[in-house]
Design an enzyme around this catalytic site. Structure first.
Site, PDB file in Angstrom:
ATOM      1  NE  ARG A   1      -8.034  -7.670   0.076  1.00  9.31           N
ATOM      2  CZ  ARG A   1      -7.512  -6.835  -0.812  1.00  9.31           C
ATOM      3  NH1 ARG A   1      -6.513  -6.053  -0.464  1.00  9.31           N
ATOM      4  NH2 ARG A   1      -7.982  -6.780  -2.042  1.00  9.31           N
TER       5      ARG A   1
ATOM      6  CE  LYS B   1      -4.487  -1.674   1.349  1.00 10.32           C
ATOM      7  NZ  LYS B   1      -5.597  -1.692   2.307  1.00 10.32           N
TER       8      LYS B   1
HETATM    9  C1  YH5 Z   1      -8.256  -3.880   2.854  1.00  7.63           C
HETATM   10  O1  YH5 Z   1      -7.340  -3.284   3.427  1.00  7.63           O
HETATM   11  N1  YH5 Z   1      -7.765  -3.229   0.451  1.00  7.63           N
HETATM   12  S1  YH5 Z   1      -8.017  -2.962  -2.257  1.00  7.63           S
HETATM   13  C2  YH5 Z   1      -3.168   0.340  -3.227  1.00  7.63           C
HETATM   14  C3  YH5 Z   1      -1.932  -0.276  -3.315  1.00  7.63           C
HETATM   15  C4  YH5 Z   1      -1.800  -1.605  -2.974  1.00  7.63           C
HETATM   16  C5  YH5 Z   1      -2.880  -2.322  -2.574  1.00  7.63           C
HETATM   17  C6  YH5 Z   1      -0.779   1.309  -4.664  1.00  7.63           C
HETATM   18  N2  YH5 Z   1      -9.491  -4.312  -0.432  1.00  7.63           N
HETATM   19  C7  YH5 Z   1      -8.442  -3.833   1.445  1.00  7.63           C
HETATM   20  O2  YH5 Z   1      -5.157  -3.692  -1.711  1.00  7.63           O
HETATM   21  N3  YH5 Z   1     -10.378  -5.252   1.627  1.00  7.63           N
HETATM   22  C8  YH5 Z   1      -8.423  -3.519  -0.674  1.00  7.63           C
HETATM   23  O3  YH5 Z   1      -0.794   0.367  -3.674  1.00  7.63           O
HETATM   24  C9  YH5 Z   1      -9.509  -4.526   0.900  1.00  7.63           C
HETATM   25  N4  YH5 Z   1      -9.167  -4.623   3.565  1.00  7.63           N
HETATM   26  C10 YH5 Z   1     -10.194  -5.286   2.961  1.00  7.63           C
HETATM   27  N5  YH5 Z   1     -11.032  -5.989   3.736  1.00  7.63           N
HETATM   28  C11 YH5 Z   1      -6.621  -1.877  -2.007  1.00  7.63           C
HETATM   29  C12 YH5 Z   1      -5.300  -2.546  -2.048  1.00  7.63           C
HETATM   30  C13 YH5 Z   1      -4.143  -1.730  -2.490  1.00  7.63           C
HETATM   31  C14 YH5 Z   1      -4.271  -0.403  -2.820  1.00  7.63           C
END
Ligand code: YH5
Length: 279
Positions: free
Chosen positions: A255, A221
């Site tokens: 996750r 993230k």
């Molecule tokens: C979460 O925390 N996150 S989607 C930006 C990134 C990398 C990854 C630019 N769905 C979650 O994973 N569901 C997402 O770098 C989720 N908890 C739950 N329950 C976002 C994501 C991400 C966004």
């Protein structure tokens, strides 16, 4: 601690890794706009081989600036993947969606957890989950995906996230979804500054009022970009450190994209967590 699923339970006395399977055209494409089912299933099977006990399937990106997806498009993307994975494996399948119609179709196809970044606030979402028997992950988000990172503001981020999650747990209970079917998630990066994310991650043991197990996602993230100035493909060590600290504080599910490494981090952290708890 047991999470009730429609026809079985998930034992959370040992923490679980939820592997992320994005089924958007940019993730498993044949070069055109066609989405390849085979590649998605191979990736899911690899994550299972690496120790993922839950696979979280999502057909809509929540990233700011990403194009909205219609209900039918999202169903067309995720349902074949759920059906094929259900046929191949006994893994617990989670559907990452905000749309009640997608939740209903996914649960009918074999999904057992609804992972909703809107915490089932869309009209009809609570009823779909109640009727399906699925478990649900209630995540906190401030604002809407498109604009949530513009200027996130809290008086007390930990108290506000805890109160929101307790309120949503109450709404679920009122709609007929028992608390033993619920996970809560502080929503790292969803309408939060770096400081807000760090506050929540350093007090993870305080986000769940009702004793619901905590799920947390930090994998790759942007908070690591802000904290460390690392590009997306350089964030694994940081993500493992924070995943371990989440488990050490008692989180039940992490996750993640990089399953093998995350499973190792989670197992080490849990080995220390259980020894600390009894002292
Ligand atoms: C979460 O925390 N996150 S989607 C930006 C990134 C990398 C990854 C630019 N769905 C979650 O994973 N569901 C997402 O770098 C989720 N908890 C739950 N329950 C976002 C994501 C991400 C966004």
């Amino acid at each position: 601690m047991l999470l009730a699923l429609p026809t079985r339970t998930l034992d959370l006395s040992r923490p679980k890794v939820m592997g992320i399977l994005n089924v958007t055209p940019d993730s498993f494409s044949d070069g055109g706009h066609h989405f390849e089912l085979g590649a998605a299933i191979r990736h899911a099977m690899q994550m299972i081989d690496e120790g993922a006990e839950i696979i979280d399937i999502g057909g809509e990106s929540t990233r700011p600036g990403s194009a909205p997806v219609s209900v039918q498009q999202e169903i067309d993307r995720v349902i074949p993947v759920i059906e094929a994975l259900r046929a191949e494996s006994g893994v617990v399948i989670s559907i990452d969606t905000m749309k009640p119609a997608v939740m209903r179709a996914a649960c009918a196809a074999g999904a057992e957890i609804v992972n909703d970044v809107m915490a089932l606030q869309a009209p009809g979402a609570l009823d779909v989950v109640a009727q399906s028997g699925a478990a649900a992950c209630l995540m906190h988000m401030q604002g809407q995906p498109q604009t949530m990172q513009a200027n996130p503001q809290y008086k007390d981020v930990l108290a506000e996230v805890r109160e929101f999650l307790a309120e949503r747990v109450g709404c679920c209970r009122a709609a007929g979804v028992a608390p033993n079917r619920l996970l809560v998630d502080p929503g790292i990066g969803f309408g939060k500054s770096l400081e807000h994310n760090l506050q929540l991650l350093s007090h993870l043991d305080q986000v769940s009022e009702d004793g619901c197990p905590v799920l947390v996602g930090v994998s790759r993230k942007s908070m690591f970009g802000a904290l460390l100035e690392r590009a997306v493909d350089e964030r694994l060590p940081a993500g493992l450190a924070v995943a371990a600290l989440a488990i050490w504080q008692g989180a039940a599910i992490v996750r993640a994209h990089d399953v093998r490494a995350t499973v190792d981090a989670v197992r080490c952290a849990h080995a220390l967590h259980v020894r600390r708890a009894v002292a």
